[in-house]
Scaffold this motif. Sequence first.
Motif, PDB file in Angstrom:
ATOM      1  N   LEU A 115       8.681  -4.529  -5.309  1.00  0.00           N
ATOM      2  CA  LEU A 115       7.913  -4.579  -6.548  1.00  0.00           C
ATOM      3  C   LEU A 115       6.954  -3.394  -6.559  1.00  0.00           C
ATOM      4  N   ARG A 116       6.859  -2.704  -7.698  1.00  0.00           N
ATOM      5  CA  ARG A 116       5.950  -1.559  -7.819  1.00  0.00           C
ATOM      6  C   ARG A 116       4.774  -1.905  -8.731  1.00  0.00           C
ATOM      7  N   THR A 117       3.633  -1.283  -8.460  1.00  0.00           N
ATOM      8  CA  THR A 117       2.408  -1.527  -9.214  1.00  0.00           C
ATOM      9  C   THR A 117       1.773  -0.208  -9.643  1.00  0.00           C
ATOM     10  N   GLY A 118       0.750  -0.312 -10.463  1.00  0.00           N
ATOM     11  CA  GLY A 118      -0.103   0.832 -10.731  1.00  0.00           C
ATOM     12  C   GLY A 118      -1.185   0.932  -9.665  1.00  0.00           C
ATOM     13  N   ALA A 132       2.219   2.482 -13.436  1.00  0.00           N
ATOM     14  CA  ALA A 132       3.541   2.761 -12.893  1.00  0.00           C
ATOM     15  C   ALA A 132       4.419   3.329 -14.006  1.00  0.00           C
ATOM     16  N   PRO A 133       5.438   4.135 -13.674  1.00  0.00           N
ATOM     17  CA  PRO A 133       6.275   4.761 -14.709  1.00  0.00           C
ATOM     18  C   PRO A 133       6.866   3.756 -15.692  1.00  0.00           C
ATOM     19  N   LEU A 134       7.266   4.287 -16.824  1.00  0.00           N
ATOM     20  CA  LEU A 134       7.774   3.469 -17.920  1.00  0.00           C
ATOM     21  C   LEU A 134       8.990   2.656 -17.491  1.00  0.00           C
ATOM     22  N   ALA A 135       8.881   1.350 -17.662  1.00  0.00           N
ATOM     23  CA  ALA A 135       9.979   0.428 -17.363  1.00  0.00           C
ATOM     24  C   ALA A 135       9.553  -0.950 -17.848  1.00  0.00           C
ATOM     25  N   SER A 161       4.000   4.731  -1.520  1.00  0.00           N
ATOM     26  CA  SER A 161       4.521   3.501  -0.915  1.00  0.00           C
ATOM     27  C   SER A 161       3.495   2.384  -0.926  1.00  0.00           C
ATOM     28  N   TRP A 162       2.194   2.731  -0.954  1.00  0.00           N
ATOM     29  CA  TRP A 162       1.155   1.696  -0.973  1.00  0.00           C
ATOM     30  C   TRP A 162       1.026   1.027  -2.344  1.00  0.00           C
ATOM     31  N   ALA A 163       1.647   1.603  -3.378  1.00  0.00           N
ATOM     32  CA  ALA A 163       1.603   0.999  -4.720  1.00  0.00           C
ATOM     33  C   ALA A 163       2.808   0.091  -4.893  1.00  0.00           C
ATOM     34  N   GLY A 164       2.901  -0.933  -4.037  1.00  0.00           N
ATOM     35  CA  GLY A 164       4.043  -1.820  -4.104  1.00  0.00           C
ATOM     36  C   GLY A 164       4.030  -2.842  -2.981  1.00  0.00           C
ATOM     37  N   ILE A 165       5.021  -3.711  -2.998  1.00  0.00           N
ATOM     38  CA  ILE A 165       5.207  -4.728  -1.969  1.00  0.00           C
ATOM     39  C   ILE A 165       6.712  -4.885  -1.769  1.00  0.00           C
ATOM     40  N   ASP A 206       1.835  -4.725 -13.897  1.00  0.00           N
ATOM     41  CA  ASP A 206       0.642  -3.938 -14.184  1.00  0.00           C
ATOM     42  C   ASP A 206      -0.566  -4.454 -13.405  1.00  0.00           C
ATOM     43  N   LEU A 207      -0.470  -4.388 -12.076  1.00  0.00           N
ATOM     44  CA  LEU A 207      -1.611  -4.658 -11.213  1.00  0.00           C
ATOM     45  C   LEU A 207      -2.234  -3.322 -10.822  1.00  0.00           C
ATOM     46  N   HIS A 208      -3.559  -3.281 -10.800  1.00  0.00           N
ATOM     47  CA  HIS A 208      -4.259  -2.028 -10.477  1.00  0.00           C
ATOM     48  C   HIS A 208      -5.401  -2.320  -9.503  1.00  0.00           C
TER      49      HIS A 208
END
Length: 325
Positions: A115-118, A132-135, A161-165, A206-208
């Motif tokens: 999972l990717r985040t902002g 995070a990029p448009l999706a 890599s830290w912007a995700g889990i 959209d977690l920041h």
Amino acid sequence: MLTLSVIVAMCDVRDYCRTALKSLVLNAREDFEFIVVDDGSTDGTSEILREMVPRIPGAVLISNQRNLGISATRNIGLAAARGRFFTFLDGDDWYAPGYLAQLVGWMGQSGVDFLRTGHVRVYGRKRKIVMAPLAPRALPLNPVDWIGPVDASTFMDYPQSWAGIYDRRRLLDVDALHFDESLRTAEDRPWFYKLHLRTESFGVVDLHGIFYRRDVSTSLTKAPDERQLDFLPAFRLIFQELAHHPRGYELSFKAMRTLCALIVIHLDRAESYEEATRQLLRERGAGILWELPQDVVEGTLAGMDSGRVNKLRALMARHQGAAAR
């Protein structure tokens, strides 16, 4: 099994590591573990870690006897991880209170491989939310479909890599868990290509809640030496990965576009590098452009602006002329 392992790489971050460690306390939970790896710090960071880490619930300290680099340090943390999921934190960054619980909650609901985040970009006292990029958000997506398009910002242009889990077992099953230890910088780029080419699903939310410092003088992105050039072997690894994928040729144009753009960026900032590094940049930058498939190179240059194309063609011509002599 623990739910989450957080791998925290620390190296000479004396002025920032207390903030990072305090943010772990504000995110602690019984099923979370924090694996803090000190990569041979020499500036007083080690003493702070020995003082503070034992006070953090679920934290353990691993100390490298010498500096091994970010890739090896993360791999050491991954080898020690016991959580179902994992994520990363660099020693000069920090988390908002409760961020990790939200991150794990989204990951558990999604059922995806990663999972990717902002994030929040930090310049001194200034803060800027980075999306995070448009999706589509909060939906399972096919990772390979989101490598392109060539002329837009995608997840290949967001290699944090830290912007995700990440699901540890699923990445291990497809041999995409570890970083290439030959890379001192740009290690995230081939790692994300592996994830997008080998896994089955990912998502975006959209977690920041992670704060990323951009004004750190000790960052490797500011080093004037040869470590700056590791993006070149990183892209060799990317093209090797693409060569084994059914859609590799199609997707190689995205990789080539990014490579060309990065070469120009480094050429533009080369005056800040050591003289030997500038020379290596020209030689190795031209060398990789001649080494890779020329139809992909030419197809990529055909879609770029004239300013960058002229710089790249001049670089290649200089290398070709030197090789002919």
